[in-house]
Design an enzyme around this catalytic site. Structure first.
Site, short mmCIF file in Angstrom:
data_model
loop_
_atom_site.label_atom_id
_atom_site.label_comp_id
_atom_site.label_asym_id
_atom_site.label_seq_id
_atom_site.Cartn_x
_atom_site.Cartn_y
_atom_site.Cartn_z
N GLY A 1 0.94 -1.15 -0.09
CA GLY A 1 -0.18 0.01 0.00
C GLY A 1 0.91 1.24 -0.06
O GLY A 1 2.04 1.30 -0.50
N ILE B 1 2.55 3.02 2.36
CA ILE B 1 3.73 2.64 3.18
C ILE B 1 4.52 1.84 2.65
O ILE B 1 5.83 1.94 2.36
CB ILE B 1 3.44 2.26 4.64
CG1 ILE B 1 2.74 3.48 5.39
CG2 ILE B 1 4.69 2.05 5.47
CD1 ILE B 1 2.14 3.16 6.66
N SER C 1 1.12 -9.18 -2.05
CA SER C 1 -0.12 -8.58 -1.80
C SER C 1 -1.38 -9.32 -2.51
O SER C 1 -1.06 -10.38 -3.20
CB SER C 1 -0.29 -7.05 -2.23
OG SER C 1 0.15 -6.80 -3.78
N ARG C 2 -2.60 -9.18 -2.14
CA ARG C 2 -3.59 -9.98 -2.50
C ARG C 2 -3.70 -9.91 -4.05
O ARG C 2 -4.13 -10.87 -4.81
CB ARG C 2 -4.90 -9.28 -2.10
CG ARG C 2 -5.29 -9.56 -0.63
CD ARG C 2 -6.48 -8.94 -0.04
NE ARG C 2 -6.64 -7.32 0.00
CZ ARG C 2 -7.56 -6.74 0.30
NH1 ARG C 2 -8.38 -7.01 0.67
NH2 ARG C 2 -7.25 -5.27 0.23
N ALA D 1 3.70 -3.35 10.80
CA ALA D 1 2.35 -3.38 10.52
C ALA D 1 1.58 -3.35 11.70
O ALA D 1 1.26 -1.97 12.08
CB ALA D 1 1.92 -4.61 9.65
N ARG D 2 0.97 -4.20 12.11
CA ARG D 2 0.30 -4.15 13.41
C ARG D 2 0.55 -5.56 14.29
O ARG D 2 0.95 -6.70 13.81
CB ARG D 2 -1.24 -4.35 13.08
CG ARG D 2 -1.98 -2.92 12.57
CD ARG D 2 -1.86 -1.85 13.99
NE ARG D 2 -2.62 -0.84 13.58
CZ ARG D 2 -2.04 0.30 13.21
NH1 ARG D 2 -0.71 0.42 12.81
NH2 ARG D 2 -2.58 1.49 12.90
N GLU E 1 -0.33 -5.31 22.72
CA GLU E 1 0.82 -4.16 23.31
C GLU E 1 -0.20 -3.10 24.12
O GLU E 1 -1.37 -3.12 23.94
CB GLU E 1 1.42 -3.31 22.12
CG GLU E 1 0.39 -2.73 21.17
CD GLU E 1 0.93 -2.05 20.11
OE1 GLU E 1 0.97 -0.77 19.78
OE2 GLU E 1 1.85 -2.60 19.37
N HIS F 1 5.88 1.21 19.32
CA HIS F 1 5.09 1.75 18.32
C HIS F 1 5.24 3.20 18.03
O HIS F 1 4.47 3.98 18.33
CB HIS F 1 3.51 1.47 18.94
CG HIS F 1 2.75 1.29 17.68
ND1 HIS F 1 1.41 0.57 18.05
CD2 HIS F 1 2.44 2.01 16.62
CE1 HIS F 1 0.77 0.78 16.99
NE2 HIS F 1 1.31 1.43 16.16
N ILE F 2 6.51 3.51 17.62
CA ILE F 2 6.93 4.87 17.37
C ILE F 2 7.14 5.04 15.82
O ILE F 2 7.68 6.19 15.56
CB ILE F 2 8.08 5.14 18.15
CG1 ILE F 2 9.29 4.29 17.91
CG2 ILE F 2 7.97 5.16 19.50
CD1 ILE F 2 10.67 4.64 18.29
#
Length: 316
Positions: A155, A157, A177-178, A233-234, A263, A281-282
């Site tokens: 995407g 990023i 990716s998809r 990512a997450r 987190e 997470h910075i």
């Protein structure tokens, strides 16, 4: 009377000031996220929520907070929202796309370099007073320049990371990716092929049920023993416990993580891994970027107060 707006995080007071003309602000002026029970209590009577990615809004919360009509997030990700339930209740929804792309991509490459070149390990070694002199193979790291970078999720990023890696570090970029992304078709690989062929793997996918534990024990086993894994990512995209075991066993060389499952709690096995660079997470944390994220949410709230569409709605 002005509608009540819960500001669920400590934010920049000067950016919030324009909201005072339109909303009665209820401030949670702390960095710690509200617990689900505290969020529900604070939301009573509130028309809107100015939040981050930490406030879970689901059908149960919506049922308990019938006055809620709008949510403006300072984050680009919105997996903390049950979007279908929010839309069923007719809520206005916005997020902050675009404003954090460059800062996050920049940090992804920072984390990659720090991980590959063992910056965390060597700094801890020096600070502990263990350095006794230069050694021929002391903290010998992994090369990055000219190597293959596999990006999972191309995407905004991911593409910014790809361009910078190609232009600045002369890296060959593969991606999964998809579907192939326009302009990058030649680099598309299946996930197993990308993991097997990449010297460094960076995760840039959004979190969803489809990407939960996208990288687990089976996928880590497909990577090169000399490879690094970067999670930009997450939390939840990586099975952190499986990753810790892979690092301990030498299945992969190192990992750099800015996000974690559950987190701010971090898997204790990961904390014990010297070959893991861990940051809180910075990735988007430059002052201009963080201010732009808040401004984006404020702009949406001001537009809604005027009866206008917000500039950055969460897509249908």
């Amino acid at each position: 009377m002005k509608p009540h707006l819960l500001v669920a995080r400590r934010l920049f007071p000067d950016l919030l000031e324009p909201l005072v003309a339109h909303y009665a602000l209820r401030l949670h002026d702390h960095d710690e996220a509200l617990s689900p029970a505290a969020l529900q209590a604070q939301m009573q009577g509130c028309w809107g929520l100015l939040g981050s990615g930490s406030e879970r809004v689901d059908a149960a919360l919506l049922a308990a907070c019938p006055d809620l009509r709008a949510i403006a997030l300072i984050t680009v990700g919105y997996n903390n929202l049950d979007v279908a339930a929010c839309r069923q209740h007719g809520l206005l929804l916005s997020h902050a796309p675009g404003v954090l792309t460059e800062a996050t991509a920049e940090f992804g490459l920072t984390l990659l370099l720090a991980t590959a070149r063992r910056v965390g390990e060597s700094e801890r070694f020096l600070r502990a007073g263990q350095w006794r002199g230069w050694g021929i193979d002391q903290f010998a790291g992994l090369p990055v320049m000219g190597r293959t970078l596999g990006i999972v999720g191309l995407g905004r990023i991911g593409q910014e990371v790809a361009r910078t890696a190609q232009q600045g570090l002369r890296m060959q970029v593969l991606h999964h990716s998809r579907r192939p992304v326009a302009g990058w078709e030649s680099g598309w690989r299946s996930l197993p092929d990308l993991l097997a062929q990449s010297d460094h793997v960076m995760l840039c996918v959004p979190y969803s049920p489809d990407t939960h534990h996208l990288i687990g024990a089976a996928q880590l086993a497909q990577m090169k023993p000399s490879a690094t894994l970067i999670n930009l990512a997450r939390g939840g995209v990586v099975d952190d416990r499986a990753l810790a075991q892979a690092l301990i066993r030498g299945q992969i060389a190192a990992a750099g993580l800015d996000v974690f499952e559950g987190e701010p709690t971090v898997c204790t096995d990961l904390l014990a891994c010297d070959n893991a660079v861990l940051t809180p997470h910075i990735a988007s944390s430059t002052l201009p970027t963080r201010r732009a994220m808040v401004q984006c949410a404020v702009d949406n709230l001001l537009a809604w107060a005027r009866g206008e569409p917000g500039p950055t709605p969460i897509p249908q």
